[in-house]
Design an enzyme around this catalytic site. Structure first.
Site, PDB file in Angstrom:
ATOM      1  N   LYS A 117      28.526 -68.156 -24.172  1.00  0.00           N
ATOM      2  CA  LYS A 117      29.909 -68.413 -24.610  1.00  0.00           C
ATOM      3  C   LYS A 117      29.925 -69.744 -25.336  1.00  0.00           C
ATOM      4  O   LYS A 117      29.115 -70.622 -25.042  1.00  0.00           O
ATOM      5  CB  LYS A 117      30.848 -68.489 -23.409  1.00  0.00           C
ATOM      6  CG  LYS A 117      32.284 -68.162 -23.733  1.00  0.00           C
ATOM      7  CD  LYS A 117      32.530 -66.667 -23.690  1.00  0.00           C
ATOM      8  CE  LYS A 117      33.965 -66.304 -23.851  1.00  0.00           C
ATOM      9  NZ  LYS A 117      34.203 -64.907 -23.479  1.00  0.00           N
TER      10      LYS A 117
HETATM   11  P1  NAD Z   1      44.512 -63.924 -28.041  1.00  0.00           P
HETATM   12  O1  NAD Z   1      44.347 -65.297 -28.559  1.00  0.00           O
HETATM   13  O2  NAD Z   1      44.576 -62.770 -28.987  1.00  0.00           O
HETATM   14  O3  NAD Z   1      45.858 -63.859 -27.148  1.00  0.00           O
HETATM   15  C1  NAD Z   1      46.115 -64.752 -26.107  1.00  0.00           C
HETATM   16  C2  NAD Z   1      47.540 -64.520 -25.611  1.00  0.00           C
HETATM   17  O4  NAD Z   1      47.765 -65.354 -24.466  1.00  0.00           O
HETATM   18  C3  NAD Z   1      48.625 -64.866 -26.622  1.00  0.00           C
HETATM   19  O5  NAD Z   1      49.686 -63.953 -26.509  1.00  0.00           O
HETATM   20  C4  NAD Z   1      49.094 -66.263 -26.157  1.00  0.00           C
HETATM   21  O6  NAD Z   1      50.427 -66.552 -26.541  1.00  0.00           O
HETATM   22  C5  NAD Z   1      48.958 -66.103 -24.659  1.00  0.00           C
HETATM   23  N1  NAD Z   1      48.861 -67.394 -23.966  1.00  0.00           N
HETATM   24  C6  NAD Z   1      48.125 -68.481 -24.300  1.00  0.00           C
HETATM   25  N2  NAD Z   1      48.353 -69.488 -23.448  1.00  0.00           N
HETATM   26  C7  NAD Z   1      49.232 -69.033 -22.542  1.00  0.00           C
HETATM   27  C8  NAD Z   1      49.869 -69.610 -21.415  1.00  0.00           C
HETATM   28  N3  NAD Z   1      49.612 -70.862 -21.041  1.00  0.00           N
HETATM   29  N4  NAD Z   1      50.753 -68.858 -20.701  1.00  0.00           N
HETATM   30  C9  NAD Z   1      51.012 -67.581 -21.083  1.00  0.00           C
HETATM   31  N5  NAD Z   1      50.442 -66.987 -22.133  1.00  0.00           N
HETATM   32  C10 NAD Z   1      49.564 -67.698 -22.861  1.00  0.00           C
HETATM   33  O7  NAD Z   1      43.336 -63.717 -26.963  1.00  0.00           O
HETATM   34  P2  NAD Z   1      42.711 -62.349 -26.436  1.00  0.00           P
HETATM   35  O8  NAD Z   1      41.529 -62.007 -27.274  1.00  0.00           O
HETATM   36  O9  NAD Z   1      43.769 -61.344 -26.202  1.00  0.00           O
HETATM   37  O10 NAD Z   1      42.114 -62.832 -25.022  1.00  0.00           O
HETATM   38  C11 NAD Z   1      42.947 -62.929 -23.864  1.00  0.00           C
HETATM   39  C12 NAD Z   1      42.062 -63.055 -22.639  1.00  0.00           C
HETATM   40  O11 NAD Z   1      41.171 -61.936 -22.567  1.00  0.00           O
HETATM   41  C13 NAD Z   1      41.165 -64.293 -22.614  1.00  0.00           C
HETATM   42  O12 NAD Z   1      41.037 -64.713 -21.276  1.00  0.00           O
HETATM   43  C14 NAD Z   1      39.823 -63.760 -23.122  1.00  0.00           C
HETATM   44  O13 NAD Z   1      38.750 -64.539 -22.673  1.00  0.00           O
HETATM   45  C15 NAD Z   1      39.834 -62.390 -22.499  1.00  0.00           C
HETATM   46  N6  NAD Z   1      38.958 -61.419 -23.157  1.00  0.00           N
HETATM   47  C16 NAD Z   1      39.136 -61.072 -24.462  1.00  0.00           C
HETATM   48  C17 NAD Z   1      38.318 -60.105 -25.023  1.00  0.00           C
HETATM   49  C18 NAD Z   1      38.525 -59.619 -26.436  1.00  0.00           C
HETATM   50  O14 NAD Z   1      37.835 -58.664 -26.825  1.00  0.00           O
HETATM   51  N7  NAD Z   1      39.434 -60.181 -27.204  1.00  0.00           N
HETATM   52  C19 NAD Z   1      37.280 -59.524 -24.264  1.00  0.00           C
HETATM   53  C20 NAD Z   1      37.128 -59.907 -22.939  1.00  0.00           C
HETATM   54  C21 NAD Z   1      37.983 -60.855 -22.392  1.00  0.00           C
END
Ligand code: NAD
Length: 510
Positions: free
Chosen positions: A177
């Site tokens: 990561k």
């Molecule tokens: P993203 O940036 O597309 O979306 C993040 C969302 O979280 C947004 O809606 C943002 O407004 C919200 N957010 C941020 N800070 C916040 C807070 N303090 N309180 C409430 N909401 C908040 O990110 P994503 O790709 O959807 O990833 C979200 C989670 O999923 C992360 O933990 C990431 O590590 C995990 N993840 C993502 C993937 C992927 O394929 N994108 C895969 C595995 C895990």
């Protein structure tokens, strides 16, 4: 006098906290001591710095308005001013084409907008990371995060999570990561591009399609992956062979169909399996969601398609609630298709009430889906939840204390390492397609994903219930440990047994 911590006492950090479940599972299965040492700390922790030249900015001037009240309006080409979230504008030279500028002490008045101070462009340094946790099962694999609150400890947690997740998904990768400590929304698109390219310039010697394969994470997307790919392959004679250096690319440049939705889709498959185990389906159930980004919005769309009702959503800027249900497709248009919604937020959505973040956790529902950042479901939050199931889309959303409270209250859990493993599973499909120069249909991708996620989910459930079995779709007989454990520990047991096999059967390189 301030209390001193004994130098021999291990310091508690988010990393040591996140590793609690590793140690619990390792104790349970009597993990080989040397394997445990290999997994306890990452293989490599890379920290480096990238510099980028920031453009001149026009920042709003709050004070001294009287001093400039006679300053006439300046007219600049709007195309040359890029608005940022903090209310300032990035100034590009083309703004001066045909301009009419009146400036005093570096202050100007933009027509209809108010007074702005000109802040000259300057170079800026950003701290960057790549943690490579373990590669016993294959190349390091894990996302790139651009966020202001990252740290080495956080990337260690997330890299280790990837090691467990790739083992659970049974894809031939290890865990890594990395990313940059930056708020990407504070940069113009050109600055973000320059930062991304410079990051890869520094990263290139450390990664590669058979060594370490980045993907999108918070603050990065397919566009950023395209830039990383370009920078990595620039000037290489056999560029086409290097496409698998990053996954999560646009489908037109070697990305896989179904990758954008894959994490949300995988979570939905786990939820379907949870209902199937109870002889029912998600249709008619209710859910609340934290985070409406890639994972959250896609999970919501898919769950909505399965007949589940979304009651409330919280994101970084607000929380909305509608007891009769929120139309997910309409909310997606409000957040993603409205150019005035620059923060891509659910806040202000007119067909729901605006509530406070903490009220989200009081909403009566069947499923709570945390899909934002880590550490959100703390002990006190877990005490308040009024759901039957927490289905983790985010990485590490529940703290160890939160876990204990959920268990005590009988709230079930789909842990992150299987809940959001859909992303890395389809990343693996993308990587194979790149190696074979193939392009699979979305139906083929989802068919494979459903089989992979559901069978690994069933193995974890069998470990948790201590019901080893061999069916046409899964075989948990090798993994059950002779007693019942919680789902998170069961998932870790599966990961550790699969990783340990490599050390046991291949031995250690000297
Ligand atoms: P993203 O940036 O597309 O979306 C993040 C969302 O979280 C947004 O809606 C943002 O407004 C919200 N957010 C941020 N800070 C916040 C807070 N303090 N309180 C409430 N909401 C908040 O990110 P994503 O790709 O959807 O990833 C979200 C989670 O999923 C992360 O933990 C990431 O590590 C995990 N993840 C993502 C993937 C992927 O394929 N994108 C895969 C595995 C895990």
């Amino acid at each position: 006098m301030a209390a001193r911590v004994s130098p021999n006492e291990p310091r508690s950090t988010i990393y040591t906290e996140a590793m609690e479940v590793f140690h619990r599972a390792a104790d349970l299965i009597g993990l080989d001591r040397r394997v445990r040492m290999e997994l306890e700390e990452p293989d490599y922790e890379h920290i480096f710095y990238v510099t980028v030249k920031l453009h001149t900015r026009l920042t709003p001037l709050a004070q001294d308005a009287d001093k400039y009240k006679d300053l006439p309006d300046s007219e600049l080409l709007p195309d040359g001013l890029e608005p940022l979230l903090d209310g300032s504008f990035v100034f590009k030279r083309r703004a001066l084409i045909g301009a009419n500028v009146a400036m005093r002490d570096g202050v100007l008045r933009l027509k209809g907008k108010g007074l702005y101070k000109v802040v000259p462009g300057r170079p800026e340094r950003f701290k960057a990371y790549r943690v490579q946790h373990n590669q016993a099962r294959g190349p390091y694999k894990g996302g790139i995060r651009f966020h202001q609150d990252v740290s080495l400890d956080l990337f260690k947690v997330l890299a280790a999570e990837m090691t467990w997740k790739t083992a659970i998904a049974d894809v031939p990768f290890g865990g890594g990561k990395g990313g940059i400590k930056v708020d990407p929304k504070s940069l113009s698109s050109e600055e973000l591009e320059a930062l991304t390219l410079r990051y890869m310039y520094r990263l290139k010697p450390l990664i590669g399609p058979d060594l370490d394969i980045p993907a999108p994470d918070v603050g990065t997307d397919g566009t950023i992956m395209g830039l990383l790919l370009r920078q990595y392959t620039d000037g290489e004679r056999e560029r086409h062979k290097l496409r698998g250096v990053v996954t999560g690319k646009d489908t037109r440049i070697g990305g896989s169909e179904g990758r954008v939705k894959a994490t949300g889709q995988g979570l939905a498959y786990c939820i379907q399996e949870w209902f199937a185990d109870r002889g029912t389906t998600p249709a008619g159930s209710t859910f609340v969601l934290q985070g409406f980004g890639n994972v959250g919005s896609n999970a919501a769309e898919i769950l909505g398609g399965l007949g589940a009702k979304l009651l409330a959503v919280n994101d970084a800027f607000g929380t909305i609630f509608n007891p009769t249900g929120i139309d997910v497709n309409d909310l997606v248009s409000y957040v993603y298709e409205n150019p005035r919604n620059m923060r891509r937020t659910v806040a202000g959505y007119p067909k729901a009430q605006q509530i406070s973040k903490s009220d989200l956790f009081d909403v009566d529902c069947d499923i709570c889906v945390p899909a934002a950042l880590g550490g959100e479901i703390t002990g006190p939050v877990a005490e308040r939840l009024k759901c039957k199931l927490v289905a983790e889309g985010a990485n590490g959303p529940t703290t160890p204390e939160g876990d204990r409270v959920l268990a005590k209250r009988g709230i079930e859990l789909i842990p992150d390492i299987i809940g959001n493993a859909g992303g890395v599973t389809v990343s693996y499909y993308e990587w194979i397609q790149n190696k074979r120069m193939e392009h699979w249909s979305e139906t083929e991708v989802n068919g494979r994903l459903e089989q992979a996620i559901k069978s690994n989910y069933r193995i974890i459930r069998d470990i948790a219930r201590n019901t080893p079995r061999r069916t046409a779709t899964h075989n948990s007989s090798r993994y059950a440990i002779g007693k019942e454990v919680d789902m998170r520990t069961a998932a870790m047991v599966l990961a550790l047994k699969r990783i340990e096999a490599h050390y046991q059967l291949e031995g250690f390189s000297q």
